[in-house]
Design a protein around this motif. Sequence first.
Motif, PDB file in Angstrom:
ATOM      1  N   ARG A 213      -0.072  77.055 -43.241  1.00  0.00           N
ATOM      2  CA  ARG A 213       0.593  76.153 -44.250  1.00  0.00           C
ATOM      3  C   ARG A 213       0.030  76.115 -45.594  1.00  0.00           C
ATOM      4  O   ARG A 213      -1.114  76.337 -45.742  1.00  0.00           O
ATOM      5  CB  ARG A 213       0.686  74.544 -43.593  1.00  0.00           C
ATOM      6  N   SER A 243       4.168  71.837 -26.498  1.00  0.00           N
ATOM      7  CA  SER A 243       3.025  71.127 -27.107  1.00  0.00           C
ATOM      8  C   SER A 243       1.733  71.682 -27.630  1.00  0.00           C
ATOM      9  O   SER A 243       1.308  71.140 -28.670  1.00  0.00           O
ATOM     10  CB  SER A 243       2.838  69.919 -26.133  1.00  0.00           C
ATOM     11  N   ALA A 247       0.716  71.306 -31.738  1.00  0.00           N
ATOM     12  CA  ALA A 247      -0.605  70.660 -31.905  1.00  0.00           C
ATOM     13  C   ALA A 247      -1.054  71.518 -33.040  1.00  0.00           C
ATOM     14  O   ALA A 247      -1.861  71.142 -33.877  1.00  0.00           O
ATOM     15  CB  ALA A 247      -1.347  70.635 -30.611  1.00  0.00           C
ATOM     16  N   ALA A 249       0.257  72.696 -35.704  1.00  0.00           N
ATOM     17  CA  ALA A 249       0.766  72.098 -36.870  1.00  0.00           C
ATOM     18  C   ALA A 249       0.535  70.354 -36.851  1.00  0.00           C
ATOM     19  O   ALA A 249       1.058  69.627 -37.516  1.00  0.00           O
ATOM     20  CB  ALA A 249       2.196  72.175 -37.269  1.00  0.00           C
ATOM     21  N   ASP A 250      -0.444  70.073 -36.117  1.00  0.00           N
ATOM     22  CA  ASP A 250      -0.655  68.615 -35.939  1.00  0.00           C
ATOM     23  C   ASP A 250       0.284  67.665 -35.557  1.00  0.00           C
ATOM     24  O   ASP A 250       0.382  66.514 -36.033  1.00  0.00           O
ATOM     25  CB  ASP A 250      -1.395  68.065 -37.285  1.00  0.00           C
ATOM     26  N   ILE A 251       1.154  68.170 -34.746  1.00  0.00           N
ATOM     27  CA  ILE A 251       2.341  67.443 -34.231  1.00  0.00           C
ATOM     28  C   ILE A 251       2.149  66.908 -33.094  1.00  0.00           C
ATOM     29  O   ILE A 251       1.866  68.051 -32.022  1.00  0.00           O
ATOM     30  CB  ILE A 251       3.974  68.079 -34.342  1.00  0.00           C
ATOM     31  N   ARG A 252       2.108  65.638 -32.618  1.00  0.00           N
ATOM     32  CA  ARG A 252       2.004  65.298 -31.161  1.00  0.00           C
ATOM     33  C   ARG A 252       3.243  65.103 -30.582  1.00  0.00           C
ATOM     34  O   ARG A 252       4.255  64.187 -31.012  1.00  0.00           O
ATOM     35  CB  ARG A 252       0.965  64.069 -31.024  1.00  0.00           C
TER      36      ARG A 252
END
Length: 417
Positions: A213, A243, A247, A249-252
């Motif tokens: 990013r 998942s 993760a 991209a720091d998405i839970r």
Amino acid sequence: MARYSIWSLARNALSHHQHWPRQWRSPEPKRHYDVIIVGGGGHGLATAYYLAKEHDITNVAVLEKGWLGGGNTGRNTTIVRSNYLWDESAALYELSLKLWEGLSKDLNYNVMLSQRGVLNLAHSLGDVRAGRRRAEANRLNGIDSVWLEPAGVKKIVSIINTSSTLRYPILGSTWQPRGGVARHDAVAWGYARAADARGVDIIQNCEVTGLCRDTAGRITGVETTRGPIAAGKVGIVAAGHTSVLAAMADIRLPIQSHPLQALVSEPIKRVLDCVVMSGAIHVYVSQSDKGELVIGAGIDGYNSYAQRGSFHVLEHQTAALVELFPIFARLRMMRTWGGIVDTCPDASPILSRTPVPGLYINGGWGTGGFKATPGSGFVFAHTIARDEPHPVNAPFSLDRFVTGALIDEHGAAAVAH
Ligand SMILES: Cc1cc2nc3c(=O)[nH]c(=O)nc-3n(C[C@H](O)[C@H](O)[C@H](O)COP(=O)(O)OP(=O)(O)OC[C@H]3O[C@@H](n4cnc5c(N)ncnc54)[C@H](O)[C@@H]3O)c2cc1C
């Protein structure tokens, strides 16, 4: 791309089938793509195909850590149907079924769709009420679903046990005549070949290990086992690993990964010419073109990334099979295998933009995404190309876990297929 036809078959027969061209190229990854799709299963390949075909976006790569279709696409029991309860799901799965019906022609590849019909049996009053309700809801959505009494079930499958002395007797069933099965490998290969012909790069043995990013948080590319690759947009289509990728991209995500297994019997003469499923005693079965019974049931109860399941699940489903079909009692089982399925709390998928600009997720199909392969690719390509959901997948966005607008399909998803 050389077209497959009766003429090409005859021509190649004359040269002893030695000169068939490769079905797709195996290019080195470029340094930059407009879109990268992570995952070379049916959904990822279909997305790439529709990006090129419907949106003219051809600078696309599909990155697959193993081989094409080696995930759940090549491991599933190939049941295709659209008889889901809610309007949102009916629209998605029926769009898929309509695309299935023209897919062999569209891809110039025989995906062996066999619309032999699907029965969903009822064994309790609760089942009967839910089944009738679903059949009526389906008909309101233009889906060919009907309710059958036990005599109607027996008429379709003469070898099934409809005795009232069964521990869980058959009290009726829904019946979708347009449901059936398709050939799973052919779906992956057909989409791969057609996407490649439109310029998509299909890159196997290339695992995505990180998402890159910029300082504003926007996706700029991926890290892979074959080096970094830049991209304007990235779509995660990684089934059991959804998942894990999110993760990066720091998405839970509200997803759990479970093993789901299936098994096949030795081949026998044709005895079963439709798909039979029971959510209550928990087994489903169809007969493959080679004569093997293809048998499945539910997920293993624990979370795992191992592509194998536990013995007691097999024991349970074969006991249920024999209760429904005493004729199968002495059959030997030949093979079992497992996949990793990503399950959502409402048994519905996620087809969505994410809070990270340029990152999109197609996952959470759990135990039943094979049937949705064409429709999923079609609407996900739209979502990526236009950066907004197609009307059909708008209800399946990540927001629903915040707003509470869940699409509870536990009944229709039932016996894990
Ligand atoms: C035993 C079993 C029976 C089933 N039966 C049915 C059925 O009868 N009907 C039905 O509709 N559905 C069924 N399903 C569910 C169905 O198989 C899946 O929902 C569907 O195939 C998912 O397709 P996909 O393309 O999203 O996933 P997959 O085919 O799993 O593709 C995802 C790909 O992503 C790759 N990948 C993962 N991580 C990375 C990474 N970091 N980098 C690069 N690549 C990565 C994987 O290797 C994999 O090839 C069944 C599943 C199983 C396991």
